[in-house]
Motif scaffolding. Structure first.
Motif, short mmCIF file in Angstrom:
data_model
loop_
_atom_site.label_atom_id
_atom_site.label_comp_id
_atom_site.label_asym_id
_atom_site.label_seq_id
_atom_site.Cartn_x
_atom_site.Cartn_y
_atom_site.Cartn_z
N ALA A 45 6.67 -34.76 -11.05
CA ALA A 45 7.59 -33.78 -11.64
C ALA A 45 7.24 -33.54 -13.11
O ALA A 45 7.19 -32.40 -13.58
N MET A 46 6.97 -34.61 -13.84
CA MET A 46 6.63 -34.44 -15.26
C MET A 46 5.27 -33.77 -15.43
O MET A 46 5.04 -33.07 -16.42
N GLU A 47 4.39 -33.95 -14.45
CA GLU A 47 3.11 -33.23 -14.46
C GLU A 47 3.31 -31.72 -14.33
O GLU A 47 2.57 -30.93 -14.92
N ARG A 48 4.36 -31.31 -13.60
CA ARG A 48 4.65 -29.87 -13.54
C ARG A 48 5.08 -29.34 -14.90
O ARG A 48 4.82 -28.19 -15.24
N VAL A 49 5.77 -30.17 -15.67
CA VAL A 49 6.27 -29.74 -16.98
C VAL A 49 5.14 -29.75 -18.02
O VAL A 49 5.04 -28.84 -18.85
N ALA A 50 4.31 -30.77 -17.97
CA ALA A 50 3.22 -30.93 -18.95
C ALA A 50 1.95 -31.32 -18.21
O ALA A 50 1.58 -32.49 -18.15
N PRO A 51 1.27 -30.32 -17.63
CA PRO A 51 0.12 -30.58 -16.76
C PRO A 51 -1.05 -31.21 -17.52
O PRO A 51 -1.21 -31.03 -18.71
N THR A 52 -1.87 -31.92 -16.75
CA THR A 52 -3.05 -32.58 -17.32
C THR A 52 -4.12 -31.56 -17.71
O THR A 52 -4.70 -31.64 -18.80
N ASN A 53 -4.36 -30.60 -16.82
CA ASN A 53 -5.53 -29.74 -17.00
C ASN A 53 -5.23 -28.41 -17.67
O ASN A 53 -5.61 -27.35 -17.18
N ILE A 54 -4.54 -28.48 -18.80
CA ILE A 54 -4.36 -27.28 -19.63
C ILE A 54 -4.73 -27.69 -21.06
O ILE A 54 -4.72 -28.87 -21.40
N PRO A 55 -5.07 -26.71 -21.90
CA PRO A 55 -5.38 -27.07 -23.29
C PRO A 55 -4.12 -27.41 -24.07
O PRO A 55 -3.08 -26.77 -23.88
N TYR A 56 -4.19 -28.44 -24.90
CA TYR A 56 -3.09 -28.80 -25.79
C TYR A 56 -3.52 -28.61 -27.24
O TYR A 56 -4.63 -28.99 -27.62
N GLU A 57 -2.64 -28.01 -28.01
CA GLU A 57 -2.91 -27.81 -29.43
C GLU A 57 -3.08 -29.17 -30.13
O GLU A 57 -3.82 -29.28 -31.11
N HIS A 58 -2.38 -30.19 -29.63
CA HIS A 58 -2.50 -31.53 -30.21
C HIS A 58 -3.96 -32.02 -30.18
O HIS A 58 -4.43 -32.66 -31.12
N ARG A 59 -4.68 -31.67 -29.13
CA ARG A 59 -6.09 -32.07 -29.04
C ARG A 59 -6.95 -31.25 -30.00
O ARG A 59 -7.84 -31.79 -30.66
N LYS A 60 -6.67 -29.96 -30.07
CA LYS A 60 -7.47 -29.11 -30.97
C LYS A 60 -7.37 -29.58 -32.41
O LYS A 60 -8.33 -29.56 -33.16
N ARG A 61 -6.17 -30.02 -32.81
CA ARG A 61 -5.97 -30.40 -34.21
C ARG A 61 -6.41 -31.83 -34.51
O ARG A 61 -6.85 -32.12 -35.61
N TRP A 62 -6.20 -32.73 -33.56
CA TRP A 62 -6.38 -34.15 -33.84
C TRP A 62 -7.40 -34.83 -32.95
O TRP A 62 -7.73 -36.02 -33.15
N GLY A 63 -7.91 -34.12 -31.95
CA GLY A 63 -8.86 -34.74 -31.03
C GLY A 63 -8.23 -35.69 -30.04
O GLY A 63 -8.94 -36.31 -29.24
#
Lengths: 136, 136, 136
Positions: free
Chosen positions: A63-81
Motif C-alpha cells: 500500500a505504501m508503495e502505491r503512495v511512494a513508488p520505488t521506480n519514479i524519480p525523487y527530487e531528494h535524489r537529484k539534490r542529495w544523491g
C-alpha cells in the motif's frame, strides 16, 4: 524516558514492540496515564497493526508503495544523491509518534492490536525508539 | 500553552518549526516530558521530515497528490462549492497532532528529523499551531 | 480514563465525537493540558476532519481506497481467511491516536475541525474509544 534499539530490515522491516513498551511501563509502577512511543529518525514510523506477516510484510508495504513508488524519480535524489526519497515520504505520512493510554498499569489496546516500529529506509537500520510515560 | 502563527503557501506549503518548538520548551525550564504540537484547522498537518526542499516541495506533495488528486471531482465541492476537498483529505490522513519526547530540556529528534507544519489548503493560509508541554 | 462505545458502519463509517470528548473533559474540571483519543482495535482510526458528509462519506473513503483497494488480493486473506486486509492497512496508515490540547477547559480546535472516529473494518462494528486526559 527509556530507549529501545531495534535492528530492522529495509523497505518496511517491522518489529512488534508491544511487550517491550509494557515492560517499560511496569518499571514505573504508574497506574494510569499515557505512553508516548516515538521513532527518532526521519525514515521510520510508529503505529499499531495486527502483527501477522501477511499484513506486516506484504499488505502494508504494498500500500505504501502505491503512495511512494520505488521506480519514479525523487527530487531528494537529484539534490542529495540519496536513494531513500520514498522512505522519507512514507515515514512522514505515517508519522513518528504514537500515544497509547494505560490503566491499572496495562496498555489499553485492542485484542489484535500491537505496537509496531517500521523502518522505511532503503537499507537495514538499527532504529532508536523513545518511550516516555506520563501518569499517576 | 503557546501558539505560533505561520504563513504558508497553498498545496503543501511547509515550515520547519523545530527551533520555535525548542524555544517554547526552554521557556518552561522543564527537564523531561512530552511536547504536543497541534495544527488548529482541518486543512493542515503536523509531522516530521528531513526538511530539505526536494522532499518538502516536491516528493511529499507529489505522493499526497496520488492519494487525493487535484483533477477529480470531490463531493465536498458539490455540496459546499469549496475547491479544497483534496486538502481536507490529505490533512485528515496525515493528522493534526505530533507528540515529541524531551529529556534534559531538549527535544529528542533524529539528526535529520525536523518538526514541520504543512498547509494543504488550496490558498495561502496563516496557520495557527498550538504547543502544549507536559513534564517535570 | 473514559470509554466511548460507538457503532459505526463498515468501510469508513464515521462519527463526530467532539462533543463527547469535550463532555469528558468538563467532568475533570482541568483547565489546561492534553486529551488523548485512542481507537482500541486494529481496524479503526482517530483523526480530525471537517465533519460534513461529502468529505466523510465519499472523499476520504475514496482516497483510502486508492491506497488500499478493495479488489486486489491481500496476503492477510491468504493466511487467515479474513476479508479485511484493506481495513488493517488503512487503519495503520491513519493511526489510532490523536492528541488535542485544551485551555480554559476547552479543546483547542479549528472552527471546522471535528474529532472523528472511523471504522475501516469490512463489517459494522461497535468501536471502543479511550479518552485519557492529562493536565492541571
Amino acid at each position: 524516558m527509556a530507549r529501545l534499539s531495534v535492528k530492522l530490515a529495509a523497505d518496511g522491516g517491522a518489529a512488534d514492540i508491544t511487550d517491550q513498551v509494557q515492560e517499560v511501563l511496569e518499571e514505573t509502577s504508574l497506574e494510569e496515564g499515557i505512553v508516548t512511543v516515538f521513532m527518532a529518525g526521519s525514515t521510520g514510523a510508529i503505529t499499531t497493526i495486527e502483527f501477522e506477516p501477511g499484513l506486516v510484510k506484504t499488505d502494508l508495504p504494498e500500500a505504501m508503495e502505491r503512495v511512494a513508488p520505488t521506480n519514479i524519480p525523487y527530487e531528494h535524489r537529484k539534490r542529495w544523491g540519496d536513494d531513500n526519497g520514498r522512505a522519507h515520504v512514507k515515514a512522514s505520512i505515517m508519522g513518528p509518534s504514537l500515544v497509547v493510554p494505560f490503566a491499572q498499569g496495562k496498555l489499553v489496546l485492542g485484542t489484535w492490536q500491537q505496537i509496531v516500529a517500521i523502518n522505511w529506509d532503503t537499507r537495514t537500520r538499527t532504529r532508536e525508539i523513545i518511550i516516555q510515560i506520563m501518569g499517576a
